[in-house]
Each structure stands twice: as C-alpha cells, then as structure tokens.
Design an enzyme around this catalytic site. Structure first.
Site, short mmCIF file in Angstrom:
data_model
loop_
_atom_site.label_atom_id
_atom_site.label_comp_id
_atom_site.label_asym_id
_atom_site.label_seq_id
_atom_site.Cartn_x
_atom_site.Cartn_y
_atom_site.Cartn_z
N HIS A 55 0.80 -1.40 0.41
CA HIS A 55 -0.07 -0.24 -0.06
C HIS A 55 0.73 0.95 0.39
CE1 HIS A 55 1.39 -0.57 4.62
NE2 HIS A 55 0.69 0.93 4.83
N HIS A 57 1.72 3.75 2.14
CA HIS A 57 2.20 4.56 3.45
C HIS A 57 3.95 4.79 2.96
CE1 HIS A 57 -1.68 3.59 5.85
NE2 HIS A 57 -1.83 4.98 4.87
N ASP A 59 5.89 4.65 4.66
CA ASP A 59 6.41 3.64 5.42
C ASP A 59 6.92 2.47 4.80
OD1 ASP A 59 4.71 3.53 6.95
OD2 ASP A 59 4.78 1.78 8.12
N HIS A 60 6.44 2.27 3.25
CA HIS A 60 6.04 1.11 3.04
C HIS A 60 6.37 1.37 1.66
CE1 HIS A 60 3.68 -1.18 5.90
NE2 HIS A 60 3.72 -0.07 6.17
N HIS A 113 -7.31 -0.98 5.80
CA HIS A 113 -6.28 0.22 5.91
C HIS A 113 -6.26 1.47 4.75
CE1 HIS A 113 -2.59 0.93 7.97
NE2 HIS A 113 -1.74 0.88 6.80
FE FE Z 1 2.72 1.04 7.82
ZN ZN Z 2 0.19 1.48 6.76
#
Ligand code: FE
Ligand code: ZN
Length: 254
Positions: A55, A57, A59-60, A113
């Site tokens: 996804h 975000h 931090d990914h 999410h």
């Molecule tokens: Fe995350």
């Molecule tokens: Zn996330």
C-alpha cells in the site's frame, strides 16, 4: 523453496526479502528504506528483481526510487494506488500474479487500512505478505476503508490454509498480546503466546512470521464471531462486522 530475510527498520517496521535460489530472483516487500535492503542484498550476493508494495504509506514505499535507481529493479504496486506510490512500473489488481522464478504470488485485494491495499500470496510456498492488514494478534487501523471492508479483508485472509506463514510489516505484537488477553483472559493460547512474545522481544527477536492457524487462535480481530469475544463486548449474536468495528474502536483507545 523461497528464502526469506527479515530486515527490521525504522522504529518497528519490517522489510522482507524473498529470494529464489534457482532463478536467483529477489523481491523486497515494502521497503521503508533503501540502504538496509542494499546491505542484505550485498551480504548474500543477491540482485534485486522487484519491489512489491502492499500500500501507499510512506513507511512502505520510501525506499522505492533509490532501490530502482541503484539496482534497476521493477516496482510492482496496487493499481488503485499507482499514482501515489513512487516509481511504479507495473500496477496489479486482485487475482493478478507475480512470478519469482517459477514461484507464483497471487495478488489479494484487502482494502480497509487503505482502499488499494493488497497482499501477495505464494500458495506453493505457503507465504503471505499482508502489509498493515493483519498483524501478530492485531490488525491495522482503518485510515481509508470502513469496518465492513476491513472485516471482509480479514475474513478473506483467515480462510487461507492454516499453515500459511504470515509476514506483516510492523512489530506491534507485545501491545497487541496485552489487548488480546484483556478481551479473552481465560484463553490459554493467548496466555502462552504472550509469554512467547515477551521472551522474543526481551531478546530483540522478531515475532514474525506468524501463521494463519496461530492468528485464528489468538488474534481477537479474527475471532469476532467467537462467543467469548462477543460476550466481552456485550454483543452476543451481533454481525461480525459490527463486533469488529467495536473491537477496533476499543483498541484505538487501549
Ligand atoms: Fe505501516
Ligand atoms: Zn500503513
């Protein structure tokens, strides 16, 4: 057989490297950073073939562009989020497949999410990379989707074979275990797992991978149709999505 490397980064994120020794292809799942991936690639003399994003975000995906520039890898990401994920080369939908050598990953849509969130499921190796949807004894927050969507996604994953190894992207297990015990204080599986997790974290060991079977036994968010969980919330016989919504609300306040 695929080889998996777990790379802890940032405060509590995991990046995973999936390597096929036959074809020598390697994928990095949700690279929050590039350098730790480059280090593990170098240690093993591996070359990066793909980035797989679950996804959008930060931090990914923050390592995407640097990894592409430095390794020439291809970036694979969910179609619904392809315009907000850096460097996407191939956008995938539910049911699409990604090949790592002769091993096939099927893309599973698990919105909640985020709306485009996907999982990568290697059925032949019984491996699931599920991002921020199911965590060890917990689940992700609903930033974009509804409780109904998130519950459907959890239910989809719950129906995978029991021995499937589950690789989630955050180490939230200890806090999740305490919350699970609050919900079901008499559940022996939860009591035992809390001890296991305490021990692992004391030694700074990751608590991943889990399995679908372990999560079905100890993760309250996968157990919202169990009587004890419903009793705790005073929601006997309520629809699972409603029980899930209440449980998620309480976890947000925990
Ligand atoms: Fe995350
Ligand atoms: Zn996330």
């Amino acid at each position: 057989m695929l080889t998996i490397k777990i790379i802890p980064v940032l405060k509590d994120n995991y990046i995973y490297l999936i390597h096929d020794p036959v074809s020598k292809q390697t994928a990095a799942v949700d690279p929050a950073e590039a350098q730790p991936v480059l280090d593990v690639l170098a240690e093993n003399s591996w070359q990066l073939t793909y980035v797989l994003n679950t996804h959008h975000h930060w931090d990914h995906t923050n390592g995407n562009v640097a990894l592409k520039q430095l390794t020439g890898c291809q970036i694979i990401a969910p179609r619904l989020e392809q315009n907000i994920i850096p460097g996407v080369d191939r956008a995938v939908n539910a049911e699409d497949t990604v090949m790592l050598g002769t091993h096939t990953a099927t893309v599973i849509a698990i919105p909640g999410h985020t709306l485009g969130h996907v999982a990568y499921y290697f059925a032949d190796n019984a491996l699931l990379f599920c991002g921020d949807t199911v965590f060890v004894m917990g689940c992700g927050r609903m930033f974009e989707g509804t409780a109904e969507q998130m519950w459907q996604s959890l239910d989809t994953l719950r129906q995978l074979p029991a021995d499937t190894a589950l690789y989630c992207t955050h180490e939230y297990s200890l806090a999740n275990a305490w919350f699970a015990l609050r919900i079901e204080p008499d559940n022996i599986d939860i009591q035992q797992r809390l001890q296991t997790i305490k021990q692992l974290r004391k030694n700074q060991q990751p608590t991943v991978p889990s399995t679908i079977a372990l999560e079905c036994a100890t993760n309250p968010f996968l157990r919202v149709d169990h009587a004890r969980v419903q009793q705790y919330l005073g929601m006997e016989h309520a629809a699972p999505a409603l029980v899930f919504a209440e449980l998620r609300r309480r976890k947000d306040l925990f």
